[in-house]
Scaffold this active site. Sequence first.
Site, PDB file in Angstrom:
ATOM      1  N   GLY A  46       1.077  -3.987 -13.602  1.00  0.00           N
ATOM      2  CA  GLY A  46       0.917  -3.121 -12.072  1.00  0.00           C
ATOM      3  C   GLY A  46       0.093  -1.796 -12.287  1.00  0.00           C
ATOM      4  O   GLY A  46       0.647  -1.134 -13.317  1.00  0.00           O
ATOM      5  N   GLN A  51       1.466   6.922  -9.669  1.00  0.00           N
ATOM      6  CA  GLN A  51       0.848   6.807 -10.726  1.00  0.00           C
ATOM      7  C   GLN A  51      -0.848   8.079 -10.329  1.00  0.00           C
ATOM      8  O   GLN A  51      -1.240   7.732 -12.043  1.00  0.00           O
ATOM      9  CB  GLN A  51       0.793   5.964 -11.371  1.00  0.00           C
ATOM     10  CG  GLN A  51       2.879   5.423 -11.636  1.00  0.00           C
ATOM     11  CD  GLN A  51       2.334   3.227 -12.272  1.00  0.00           C
ATOM     12  OE1 GLN A  51       2.775   2.269 -11.495  1.00  0.00           O
ATOM     13  NE2 GLN A  51       2.244   3.774 -13.580  1.00  0.00           N
ATOM     14  N   CYS A  88       5.311   1.804 -19.481  1.00  0.00           N
ATOM     15  CA  CYS A  88       5.497   2.116 -17.842  1.00  0.00           C
ATOM     16  C   CYS A  88       3.460   2.901 -18.496  1.00  0.00           C
ATOM     17  O   CYS A  88       4.181   3.332 -19.134  1.00  0.00           O
ATOM     18  CB  CYS A  88       6.281   2.499 -17.153  1.00  0.00           C
ATOM     19  SG  CYS A  88       5.728   3.695 -15.503  1.00  0.00           S
ATOM     20  N   LEU A  89       3.407   2.706 -17.637  1.00  0.00           N
ATOM     21  CA  LEU A  89       1.868   3.627 -17.555  1.00  0.00           C
ATOM     22  C   LEU A  89       1.494   5.114 -17.728  1.00  0.00           C
ATOM     23  O   LEU A  89       0.965   5.314 -18.578  1.00  0.00           O
ATOM     24  CB  LEU A  89       0.528   2.934 -16.996  1.00  0.00           C
ATOM     25  CG  LEU A  89       0.002   1.499 -16.929  1.00  0.00           C
ATOM     26  CD1 LEU A  89      -0.699   1.026 -16.309  1.00  0.00           C
ATOM     27  CD2 LEU A  89      -0.405   0.976 -18.896  1.00  0.00           C
ATOM     28  N   HIS A 130       9.286  -3.561 -10.551  1.00  0.00           N
ATOM     29  CA  HIS A 130       8.736  -1.960 -11.335  1.00  0.00           C
ATOM     30  C   HIS A 130       7.573  -1.430 -10.374  1.00  0.00           C
ATOM     31  O   HIS A 130       8.642  -0.010  -9.971  1.00  0.00           O
ATOM     32  CB  HIS A 130       7.895  -2.651 -12.710  1.00  0.00           C
ATOM     33  CG  HIS A 130       8.127  -1.701 -13.138  1.00  0.00           C
ATOM     34  ND1 HIS A 130       8.369  -0.685 -14.049  1.00  0.00           N
ATOM     35  CD2 HIS A 130       6.838  -0.765 -12.963  1.00  0.00           C
ATOM     36  CE1 HIS A 130       7.520   0.549 -14.848  1.00  0.00           C
ATOM     37  NE2 HIS A 130       6.698   0.598 -14.071  1.00  0.00           N
ATOM     38  N   GLU A 131       6.559  -1.861  -9.807  1.00  0.00           N
ATOM     39  CA  GLU A 131       6.130  -1.359  -8.392  1.00  0.00           C
ATOM     40  C   GLU A 131       6.978  -0.851  -7.847  1.00  0.00           C
ATOM     41  O   GLU A 131       6.194   0.720  -7.057  1.00  0.00           O
ATOM     42  CB  GLU A 131       4.267  -1.744  -8.558  1.00  0.00           C
ATOM     43  CG  GLU A 131       3.999  -2.280  -9.983  1.00  0.00           C
ATOM     44  CD  GLU A 131       4.209  -1.137 -10.846  1.00  0.00           C
ATOM     45  OE1 GLU A 131       3.843   0.063 -10.028  1.00  0.00           O
ATOM     46  OE2 GLU A 131       3.672  -1.762 -12.058  1.00  0.00           O
ATOM     47  N   HIS A 134       8.716   2.417  -7.805  1.00  0.00           N
ATOM     48  CA  HIS A 134       8.188   3.650  -8.242  1.00  0.00           C
ATOM     49  C   HIS A 134       7.455   4.208  -6.510  1.00  0.00           C
ATOM     50  O   HIS A 134       7.934   5.474  -6.426  1.00  0.00           O
ATOM     51  CB  HIS A 134       6.438   3.089  -8.903  1.00  0.00           C
ATOM     52  CG  HIS A 134       6.717   2.934 -10.226  1.00  0.00           C
ATOM     53  ND1 HIS A 134       6.305   4.396 -11.307  1.00  0.00           N
ATOM     54  CD2 HIS A 134       5.604   2.822 -11.815  1.00  0.00           C
ATOM     55  CE1 HIS A 134       6.192   3.870 -12.116  1.00  0.00           C
ATOM     56  NE2 HIS A 134       5.731   3.417 -12.669  1.00  0.00           N
TER      57      HIS A 134
END
Length: 153
Positions: A46, A51, A88-89, A130-131, A134
């Site tokens: 995701g 991000q 997380c990226l 999660h997204e 963000h």
Amino acid sequence: MGIRMIVKHPDPVLREKCKAVKKFTPNLHKLLEDMAETMYEAEGVGLAAPQVGITKRVVVIDVGDGIIEMINPEIIEKKDEQFGPEGCLSIPGLLGDVRRAKWVKAKALDRHGNEITVEGEELLARAIQHEIDHLNGVLFIDIADKTYSGKEE
């Protein structure tokens, strides 16, 4: 399409509350395509617009069943609970044990402004939550029971 740079913690853009998308333009379509390509290149499941430095309410998710694009997503129903590791990226090398709903239903808009409903359980439910976090400036490290070193998810 193009790969964008993934913003890393503690960049302040990751803490901003994102603005709703009001215009469905070719620029939005390019953002969605770039985000998907960036997510795949980074081997993530995701990616949210902040991000890649864009404070708009846009996410892409693919847990193995194909790309899901969600604009202005909102969780409208949750059930049960799951607890497990999350990465997380934007925070490479760190994992955290996070408590999330096991099943969620979210409403959003597609790339053309049409309303969609997305239901998911297990990993998809975790990714949706999660997204969307963000988009509200919340990172998994804010809600993890504990964090530890690990490889990126």
